[in-house]
Design a protein around this motif. Structure first.
Motif, PDB file in Angstrom:
ATOM      1  N   PRO A  14       0.842  -1.213   0.000  1.00 38.70           N
ATOM      2  CA  PRO A  14       0.000   0.000   0.000  1.00 38.70           C
ATOM      3  C   PRO A  14       0.865   1.246   0.000  1.00 38.70           C
ATOM      4  CG  PRO A  14      -0.684  -1.553   1.696  1.00 38.70           C
ATOM      5  CD  PRO A  14       0.612  -2.045   1.164  1.00 38.70           C
ATOM      6  N   ILE A  15       0.467   2.223  -0.782  1.00 37.99           N
ATOM      7  CA  ILE A  15       1.213   3.482  -0.811  1.00 37.99           C
ATOM      8  C   ILE A  15       0.971   4.227   0.499  1.00 37.99           C
ATOM      9  CG2 ILE A  15       1.396   5.733  -1.971  1.00 37.99           C
ATOM     10  CD1 ILE A  15       0.595   4.354  -4.556  1.00 37.99           C
ATOM     11  N   ILE A  16       2.067   4.733   1.064  1.00 31.94           N
ATOM     12  CA  ILE A  16       1.949   5.460   2.329  1.00 31.94           C
ATOM     13  C   ILE A  16       1.139   6.741   2.103  1.00 31.94           C
ATOM     14  CG2 ILE A  16       3.263   6.631   4.137  1.00 31.94           C
ATOM     15  CD1 ILE A  16       5.584   4.756   3.394  1.00 31.94           C
ATOM     16  N   ASP A 120      17.509   6.089   3.513  1.00 28.79           N
ATOM     17  CA  ASP A 120      16.731   6.725   4.593  1.00 28.79           C
ATOM     18  C   ASP A 120      15.312   6.181   4.705  1.00 28.79           C
ATOM     19  OD1 ASP A 120      18.899   8.265   5.217  1.00 28.79           O
ATOM     20  OD2 ASP A 120      18.214  10.047   4.110  1.00 28.79           O
ATOM     21  N   LEU A 121      14.857   5.440   3.674  1.00 24.19           N
ATOM     22  CA  LEU A 121      13.483   4.910   3.698  1.00 24.19           C
ATOM     23  C   LEU A 121      13.505   3.385   3.554  1.00 24.19           C
ATOM     24  CD1 LEU A 121      11.839   7.546   1.321  1.00 24.19           C
ATOM     25  CD2 LEU A 121      11.548   7.396   3.801  1.00 24.19           C
ATOM     26  N   PRO A 122      14.030   2.685   4.555  1.00 21.62           N
ATOM     27  CA  PRO A 122      14.180   1.226   4.425  1.00 21.62           C
ATOM     28  C   PRO A 122      12.850   0.481   4.318  1.00 21.62           C
ATOM     29  CG  PRO A 122      14.643   1.927   6.676  1.00 21.62           C
ATOM     30  CD  PRO A 122      14.510   3.166   5.865  1.00 21.62           C
ATOM     31  N   ASN A 127       7.096   2.642  -3.874  1.00 23.33           N
ATOM     32  CA  ASN A 127       5.890   3.349  -4.302  1.00 23.33           C
ATOM     33  C   ASN A 127       5.805   4.758  -3.707  1.00 23.33           C
ATOM     34  OD1 ASN A 127       4.798   1.318  -5.958  1.00 23.33           O
ATOM     35  ND2 ASN A 127       4.086   0.198  -4.151  1.00 23.33           N
ATOM     36  N   PHE A 128       6.218   4.891  -2.443  1.00 23.98           N
ATOM     37  CA  PHE A 128       6.193   6.210  -1.802  1.00 23.98           C
ATOM     38  C   PHE A 128       7.126   7.179  -2.527  1.00 23.98           C
ATOM     39  CE2 PHE A 128       8.270   8.924   1.522  1.00 23.98           C
ATOM     40  CZ  PHE A 128       7.241   9.835   1.639  1.00 23.98           C
ATOM     41  N   VAL A 129       8.336   6.719  -2.829  1.00 26.06           N
ATOM     42  CA  VAL A 129       9.301   7.572  -3.527  1.00 26.06           C
ATOM     43  C   VAL A 129       8.760   7.969  -4.898  1.00 26.06           C
ATOM     44  CG1 VAL A 129      11.570   7.583  -4.649  1.00 26.06           C
ATOM     45  CG2 VAL A 129      11.346   6.777  -2.303  1.00 26.06           C
ATOM     46  N   PHE A 130       8.148   6.994  -5.609  1.00 29.39           N
ATOM     47  CA  PHE A 130       7.610   7.336  -6.930  1.00 29.39           C
ATOM     48  C   PHE A 130       6.502   8.385  -6.817  1.00 29.39           C
ATOM     49  CE2 PHE A 130       4.348   6.902 -10.166  1.00 29.39           C
ATOM     50  CZ  PHE A 130       5.093   7.268 -11.285  1.00 29.39           C
ATOM     51  N   SER A 131       5.613   8.226  -5.831  1.00 30.63           N
ATOM     52  CA  SER A 131       4.517   9.195  -5.688  1.00 30.63           C
ATOM     53  C   SER A 131       5.066  10.594  -5.426  1.00 30.63           C
ATOM     54  CB  SER A 131       3.565   8.769  -4.567  1.00 30.63           C
ATOM     55  OG  SER A 131       4.203   8.876  -3.308  1.00 30.63           O
ATOM     56  N   CYS A 132       6.139  10.690  -4.650  1.00 30.06           N
ATOM     57  CA  CYS A 132       6.773  11.990  -4.389  1.00 30.06           C
ATOM     58  C   CYS A 132       7.386  12.556  -5.669  1.00 30.06           C
ATOM     59  CB  CYS A 132       7.856  11.856  -3.320  1.00 30.06           C
ATOM     60  SG  CYS A 132       7.221  11.538  -1.668  1.00 30.06           S
ATOM     61  N   ALA A 165      13.447  -1.204  -7.128  1.00 34.29           N
ATOM     62  CA  ALA A 165      13.706  -0.599  -8.436  1.00 34.29           C
ATOM     63  C   ALA A 165      12.642  -1.028  -9.443  1.00 34.29           C
ATOM     64  CB  ALA A 165      15.098  -0.985  -8.929  1.00 34.29           C
ATOM     65  N   VAL A 166      12.275  -2.317  -9.407  1.00 35.00           N
ATOM     66  CA  VAL A 166      11.243  -2.837 -10.307  1.00 35.00           C
ATOM     67  C   VAL A 166       9.900  -2.172 -10.015  1.00 35.00           C
ATOM     68  CG1 VAL A 166       9.920  -4.920 -10.884  1.00 35.00           C
ATOM     69  CG2 VAL A 166      12.406  -5.036 -10.711  1.00 35.00           C
ATOM     70  N   ASN A 167       9.565  -1.993  -8.748  1.00 27.14           N
ATOM     71  CA  ASN A 167       8.310  -1.331  -8.375  1.00 27.14           C
ATOM     72  C   ASN A 167       8.236   0.082  -8.939  1.00 27.14           C
ATOM     73  OD1 ASN A 167       6.754  -3.195  -7.056  1.00 27.14           O
ATOM     74  ND2 ASN A 167       7.498  -2.679  -5.008  1.00 27.14           N
ATOM     75  N   ILE A 168       9.360   0.791  -8.890  1.00 26.32           N
ATOM     76  CA  ILE A 168       9.384   2.169  -9.408  1.00 26.32           C
ATOM     77  C   ILE A 168       9.148   2.162 -10.922  1.00 26.32           C
ATOM     78  CG2 ILE A 168      10.875   4.185  -9.788  1.00 26.32           C
ATOM     79  CD1 ILE A 168      12.135   3.546  -7.020  1.00 26.32           C
TER      80      ILE A 168
END
Length: 766
Positions: A14-16, A120-122, A127-132, A165-168
């Protein structure tokens, strides 16, 4: 070949949930906008006063400032230098900064920041990084969405965060962003380097997905795939991608060819590697030094060191200069081949050219010196390592410990063991086994048992080599009760005896002429499903030969073949020696002929092998074989053995020369006998008294007076000048007068009185 689309490789988390930032119009009316304006003013006029705002500065203020200043690179970078270490610099701010860095083409800074973000985001699955990234992309003036995605995917891949990486990549495709070839290459490279389970299938799926997404593979894509498959020995798959590469009009480069050449070499297909090297030139791709180093390594692996000279000449013609890899590869090759002289020549040349051997090469040199018994030189190389700033590793220490142990210098071996542990290396089972073997070789088997028990106390479980070495030591010292006790102990400890264990016990029983018990143990060995080795059979065959039971020895030899075991040269040497001892030389000759013509013996066990594989100990058997042929006048066979020795670089010793010269002299081949005599003298050997007398008689009978004079002159020069003075005068006088009967009588008397030299080294022939 996907079972599912790429977007289903990894189950999504789930996306944060994030608070959606206010729009730019809303932000400008807030206190954050005021704070951003204040910071901008300070940046332009008094940047050192920014710290006064740090306690009240917020992520929203930073967003506001970056969006206002994003067209001014200098101002933006000044702010980011101050802001990045601050606590308000959130992941979303970092994602905005990634867009800005990419817009300014500051890719190195962007990659460093992306890797920090990943670390920093273990708990984030990507998905969170991509949304940002997606949100901040729409907030700034960036048009580099693909470049940013590629950069972030590459950063995650370098950190081996492949699933993230694949998720992104999957999220980017779903939201209309198109990851480029760099993203796919980064994932392929990472998964292949990781060696994770099912990486082959995974890599194929990534490659196929590129086609579905209309992302064209480039030369790097193919090189990564070819390297991966060749690295696991699947050269055919590597060649398949090479073929596909050409079909897709993607030009191969020198890296492609080098990878395939290395793949061929690692499989021992050197000739195919050479062909590919030549094909490079035809395709307009110039081989580099790595290409040649790979070929040299392949030749060294296959023992084809003579051919490396041609490669070195080609390197020189191309204007390339051998590097440390070239020299280290050749040095290791010559050391493994046992050509210590050439290894030392190369080492001196390497040092002269300002290059340094690496730890592996120094360890090879040390190992070669230890094997040759030159322990002082081994320690010189060890000291050189320290001078050159190289740190000996566990294998280096173990090699030295083994060398000193085998030559009986156990005190020095233990000194090195202590140094090894002080330098942070834990002795391995191999290290302790070297000490055990050293104690056993020196007949100190009880101390070896102490080492074995000491290992166990340190938490290192002895293995089958440890126990078998001790059993062999007890067997050699005829302490068979202790040998069998050790066998029982190893079984109780859960260590199963192997072929060497049984062979050592069988050898001990045979030494005590307890052949019946040895055969019973042999049958026990077979019943446990263990394959006897050449040593096992040869031990039993030798025991029967010692007892004079040649028929039983030959029966065992035939049984050995019938059961599919390969007799080696030692086995045949033992049999031939046994036959010769009983003057059954014709049978010995038949046995040799069997090596040529009997289909039951594999073709690679041929007469040449008898000489090629001889060790110094086995040359005693070769001498016995020669003597058997010479006693029966079979000089053609004797010559063949002798010539093969020379061809295989096994230099005959004085015993071999004495036997064959004596044989040719006896049958009247006087010229051949004299030629061999000259070779013997040139090699620095002194013929035995009996050989000299037989040769002198033969030369006199054949009327070869010049040759006779030379032999007598050499004899007199090698005599002791005091005790033999009178005899020498008598020989000279009678020889000048042609009274050869008197000469022979005097020489015979000199021999009886010990005035003529026996076999050994001479100075005049060198």
């Amino acid at each position: 070949m996907f079972a599912k689309p790429l977007s289903f490789w990894i189950p999504k988390m789930p996306i944060i949930n994030l608070q959606i930032h206010r729009s730019l119009s809303t932000l400008s009316a807030t206190a954050d906008a005021v704070l951003a304006d204040k910071a901008l003013t300070l940046l332009k006029r008094h940047p050192y006063q920014l710290n006064s705002l740090s306690s009240e500065f917020t992520p929203e203020a930073a967003f506001n400032l970056l969006l206002k200043a994003q067209s001014d690179q200098t101002l933006t970078l000044k702010f980011l230098k101050w802001a990045q270490p601050q606590p308000f610099f959130t992941p979303k701010l970092k994602c905005l900064t990634l867009h800005i860095f990419t817009k300014f083409k500051l890719y190195k800074s962007a990659q460093t920041l992306a890797q920090n973000l990943a670390v920093d985001l273990p708990r984030d699955d990507g998905n969170f990084v991509f949304s940002c990234l997606k949100e901040t992309y729409h907030l700034c003036d960036s048009t580099s969405s693909s470049a940013v995605i590629d950069l972030v995917v590459k950063s995650y891949s370098h950190l081996n965060m492949i699933d993230k990486a694949v998720n992104i990549v999957n999220s980017a495709k779903v939201h209309g962003f198109m990851p480029g070839v760099l993203s796919y290459n980064a994932i392929l490279d990472s998964v292949i380097r990781s060696g994770r389970n099912n990486w082959v299938k995974f890599a194929e799926e990534v490659y196929n997905e590129m086609g579905k997404s209309r992302v064209s593979p480039n030369v790097y894509t193919y090189n990564v795939l070819i390297r991966g498959f060749c690295g696991v020995g699947d050269l055919e798959m590597g060649l398949r991608f090479f073929s596909e590469m050409e079909k897709n009009n993607c030009l191969a480069n020198v890296v492609t060819y080098n990878t395939l050449i290395d793949g061929y070499c690692k499989l021992g297909r050197i000739d195919d590697a050479f062909k590919l090297l030549r094909d490079m030139g035809l395709k307009g791709i110039e081989p580099n030094l790595i290409s040649y180093n790979v070929i040299i390594n392949g030749l060294c692996r296959e023992g084809r060191l003579k051919e490396t000279k041609g490669i070195l000449n080609e390197i020189s013609r191309k204007g390339l200069v051998p590097d440390e890899v070239t020299y280290n590869t050749l040095l290791n090759g010559y050391c493994k081949e046992g050509n210590l002289h050439q290894a030392l020549v190369l080492h001196a040349e390497m040092v002269r050219n300002g290059l340094s051997p690496n730890v592996v090469t120094y360890t090879s040199l040390i190992n070669s010196m230890c094997k040759s018994g030159n322990l002082n030189r081994a320690m010189e190389f060890f000291d050189q390592m320290h001078v050159r700033g190289l740190r000996p590793n566990e294998k280096t220490y173990t090699t030295l410990i083994n060398g000193f142990s085998q030559h009986g210098f156990l005190d020095e071996a233990y000194r090195l063991l202590n140094e090894m542990t002080k330098n942070g290396f834990m002795p391995s089972i191999v290290t302790y086994n070297a000490l055990i073997k050293g104690h056993c070789t020196g007949g100190r088997v009880e101390e070896a048992v102490g080492v074995l028990h000491g290992m166990a106390r340190k938490g290192l479980a002895p293995d089958v080599v440890s126990y078998s070495t001790i059993i062999s030591g007890f067997s050699r010292s005829q302490e068979l009760d202790k040998a069998f006790d050790t066998k029982r102990e190893m079984v109780e400890k859960g260590v199963l005896p192997d072929t060497i264990t049984y062979s050592s016990l069988i050898h001990g029983l045979c030494e005590q002429r307890r052949i019946t018990e040895a055969c019973e143990l042999f049958q026990e060995m077979l019943s446990r499903g263990m394959s006897p080795d050449e040593f096992t059979y040869t031990t039993l065959i030798n025991a029967y030969c010692t007892e004079g039971d040649i028929p039983q020895a030959l029966r065992l030899h035939d049984e050995m073949i019938q059961k599919g075991f390969l007799p080696d040269v030692v086995t045949y040497s033992v049999l031939i020696n046994g036959l010769n001892k009983q003057a059954r030389t014709m049978e010995a000759k038949k046995l040799l002929l069997k090596l040529f013509y009997d289909e039951s013996v594999p073709s690679d066990v041929i007469y040449n092998t008898l000489i090629e594989n001889c060790t110094n100990i086995e040359f005693q058997n070769v001498a016995a074989l020669l003597k058997g042929f010479c006693m029966k006048g079979l000089m053609n066979e004797a010559d063949r053995v002798f010539e093969l020795m020379l061809q295989r670089n096994h230099m005959p010793n004085e015993a071999v020369y004495d036997i064959i010269i004596h044989g040719h002299s006896k049958v009247g081949n006087v010229q051949r006998a004299y030629d061999l005599y000259k070779k013997m003298v040139r090699s620095g050997f002194v013929p035995h008294t009996v050989t000299i007398i037989v040769l002198v008689k033969a030369l006199h009978t054949a009327g070869m007076n010049e040759e006779l004079s030379q032999v007598i002159e050499n004899i007199l020069r090698s005599c002791r000048l005091t005790d033999a003075e009178l005899a020498k005068v008598l020989v000279e006088i009678n020889h000048k007068e042609g009274n050869m009967d008197a000469v022979l009588n005097v020489l015979t008397e000199m021999a009886k009185d010990g005035l003529l030299p026996n076999s050994g080294r001479s100075t005049y022939g060198q």
